[in-house]
Design an enzyme around this catalytic site. Structure first.
Site, PDB file in Angstrom:
ATOM      1  N   GLU A 166       0.810  -1.226   0.000  1.00  0.00           N
ATOM      2  CA  GLU A 166       0.000   0.000   0.000  1.00  0.00           C
ATOM      3  C   GLU A 166       0.846   1.281   0.000  1.00  0.00           C
ATOM      4  OE1 GLU A 166      -2.828  -0.301   3.196  1.00  0.00           O
ATOM      5  OE2 GLU A 166      -3.725  -2.122   2.406  1.00  0.00           O
ATOM      6  N   GLU A 354      -5.094  -8.805   0.774  1.00  0.00           N
ATOM      7  CA  GLU A 354      -5.829  -8.467   1.995  1.00  0.00           C
ATOM      8  C   GLU A 354      -7.297  -8.233   1.687  1.00  0.00           C
ATOM      9  OE1 GLU A 354      -4.454  -5.213   4.399  1.00  0.00           O
ATOM     10  OE2 GLU A 354      -2.352  -5.739   4.091  1.00  0.00           O
TER      11      GLU A 354
HETATM   12  O1  LIG Z   1      -6.867  -1.478   7.866  1.00  0.00           O
HETATM   13  C1  LIG Z   1      -6.735  -2.859   7.784  1.00  0.00           C
HETATM   14  C2  LIG Z   1      -5.421  -3.186   7.074  1.00  0.00           C
HETATM   15  N1  LIG Z   1      -5.374  -2.505   5.782  1.00  0.00           N
HETATM   16  N2  LIG Z   1      -4.215  -2.732   5.027  1.00  0.00           N
HETATM   17  C3  LIG Z   1      -2.938  -2.562   5.734  1.00  0.00           C
HETATM   18  C4  LIG Z   1      -2.962  -3.237   7.111  1.00  0.00           C
HETATM   19  O2  LIG Z   1      -1.752  -2.974   7.782  1.00  0.00           O
HETATM   20  C5  LIG Z   1      -4.177  -2.777   7.888  1.00  0.00           C
HETATM   21  O3  LIG Z   1      -4.202  -3.358   9.186  1.00  0.00           O
END
Ligand SMILES: OC[C@H]1NNC[C@@H](O)[C@@H]1O
Length: 448
Positions: A166, A354
């Site tokens: 991300e 995810e």
């Molecule tokens: O907010 C939930 C998840 N989203 N993507 C990155 C992760 O580190 C977060 O916990």
């Protein structure tokens, strides 16, 4: 009951990240990360929670692997803490830190669980932040050196690597909104960070190819399916701008070798040019082996002249259902996103690296009845099934998260896990969703 049968080689997994679960923040030679500094700064994190202990995974990883085996995971996605490997971000290797991950990988392989490593999931060594962090182009070369240490040590055992998790969040929550570490509020600097992250991705992919490693390498992007609230030109223009902001800003460079035109022009008019060097875009858009997709919800956009962000306003329909993060539950958005990616960006394999939900889980008599999470996951699995049936090459799915953990600025107030963690005792309890997922994995299908 109808069963939706997934492809025989479909990978069912779960995901975590180093800072969110490991703890041992200052143990065995680990250096400080920007999240150690940020969480130790009062007022930044809900309840002033920190990742100092987290889920104590650094000491409990064997127990946690046993739980992964009980659920029946095919694969486990985790990240490596850069400052555990290189305490100062560069220079001397911390052998104890490297040994932890070597042991973790060996134990996973022994358990028949495929390790997938994310090289960077936000915990930059503080020593590099003190030299400008990702805003400083020098950080790129230190990231490549760090990756090379891991490729040399684990490249023969790990067959799937993710450069970044991300980068949009790293750039725009860390350097524009200031909600995440390092807590900077400078949108022009955030744009330079985004570019440097992308260049670092490109150079690590190049290094991976040069080392002639047998596995696959890709990147994980947080992506949202974006919809216009109405057919009006204004709403549709606002939705298009949101699409460029939330998705295109990273998808376009990686797969098209350029930034989205409209938003790039707006930013240049507002902030001037960022430092893009000759060859950067070719480097960023070199071929990768897969795309990781982190999907949580959709964005429903209308135009509001009073909106502080280019007239973009997000609508939250009253009739929709929401998670504890106040994210609209919208499974169709995952189907729409997957088909859009396959049609407009890439024919490469896609992994849901995810997807999951936070709900206000309660443990009663040693049980957690999280039916809402089961419903959430089932509906999103159905969207993936539909996309696969339409020919989209989705190869796997990693539920976020294996266990409840440190949810960044929310601290421990949001529970995403398949496994409930009592932070006072560190006791792990499989939630009902873990047992449901166990059956999905065993049968490689979902009943509808
Ligand atoms: O907010 C939930 C998840 N989203 N993507 C990155 C992760 O580190 C977060 O916990």
């Amino acid at each position: 009951m109808t069963k939706l049968q997934f492809p025989l080689d479909f990978v069912w997994g779960s995901a975590t990240s180093s800072y969110q679960i490991e703890g041992a923040y200052d143990e065995d030679g680990k250096g400080e990360s920007i999240w150690d500094i940020f969480s130790h700064t009062l007022g930044k994190i809900n309840n002033n929670d920190t990742g100092d202990v987290a889920c104590d995974h650094y000491h409990r990883y064997k127990e946690d692997i046993e739980l992964m085996k009980e659920i029946g995971l095919d694969s486990y996605r985790f990240s490596i803490s850069w400052p555990r490997i290189l305490p100062n971000g560069k220079g001397e290797i911390n052998q104890k830190g490297l040994n932890f991950y070597k042991e973790l990988v060996d134990q996973l392989l022994e358990a028949g669980i495929e390790p997938v490593i994310t090289l960077y999931h936000w915990d930059l060594p503080q020593a590099l932040q003190e030299e400008g962090g990702w805003a400083n182009r020098d950080t790129i070369k230190y990231f490549v050196k760090y990756a090379e240490v891991l490729f040399d040590e684990l490249g023969a055992k790990v067959s799937q690597w993710i450069t970044h998790n991300e980068p949009w969040v790293v750039s725009f929550l860390g350097y524009a909104e200031g909600e995440h570490a390092p807590g900077i509020k400078d949108r022009k600097q955030a744009l330079q960070v985004a570019h440097n992250l992308l260049v670092s991705h490109g150079l690590v992919v190049k290094k991976f190819r040069e080392l002639d490693l047998t596995g696959d390498i890709g990147i994980t992007l947080n992506l949202t399916s974006v919809y216009s609230y109405s057919e009006t030109d204004k709403d549709q223009e606002a939705a298009q701008l949101m699409e460029e902001y939330i998705n295109g800003w990273f998808l376009d460079p990686v797969f098209k070798g350029s930034y989205p035109k409209k938003l790039a022009q707006i930013y240049e008019n507002q902030f001037g040019k960022i430092d893009i060097q000759a060859g950067d875009m070719d480097l960023i858009s070199q071929e990768i082996d897969f795309l990781g997709i982190n999907y949580y919800s959709r964005a429903l956009i209308n135009y509001n002249p009073n909106s502080k962000f280019y007239g973009i306003e997000s609508i939250k329909p009253a009739e929709s259902d929401y998670t504890a993060m106040n994210w609209e539950i919208y499974p169709d958005g995952l189907y729409d996103l997957l088909t859009k990616l396959n049609q407009e960006y890439t024919n490469k394999p896609l992994y849901i690296t995810e997807n999951g939900a936070a709900f206000d889980d309660q443990i009663i008599a040693g049980q957690v009845n999280d039916q809402r999470r089961i419903n959430y996951l089932k509906e999103h699995f159905k969207s993936v099934y539909r996309a696969i049936q339409d020919g989209v090459p989705v190869r796997g799915y990693y539920v976020w998260s294996l266990m409840d953990n440190f949810e960044w600025a929310y601290g421990y107030s949001k529970r995403f896990g398949l496994i409930y963690v009592d932070y006072n005792t560190q006791k792990r309890t499989l939630k009902d969703s873990a047992y449901w997922y166990q059956q999905v994995i065993e049968e490689n299908s979902i009943g509808i």
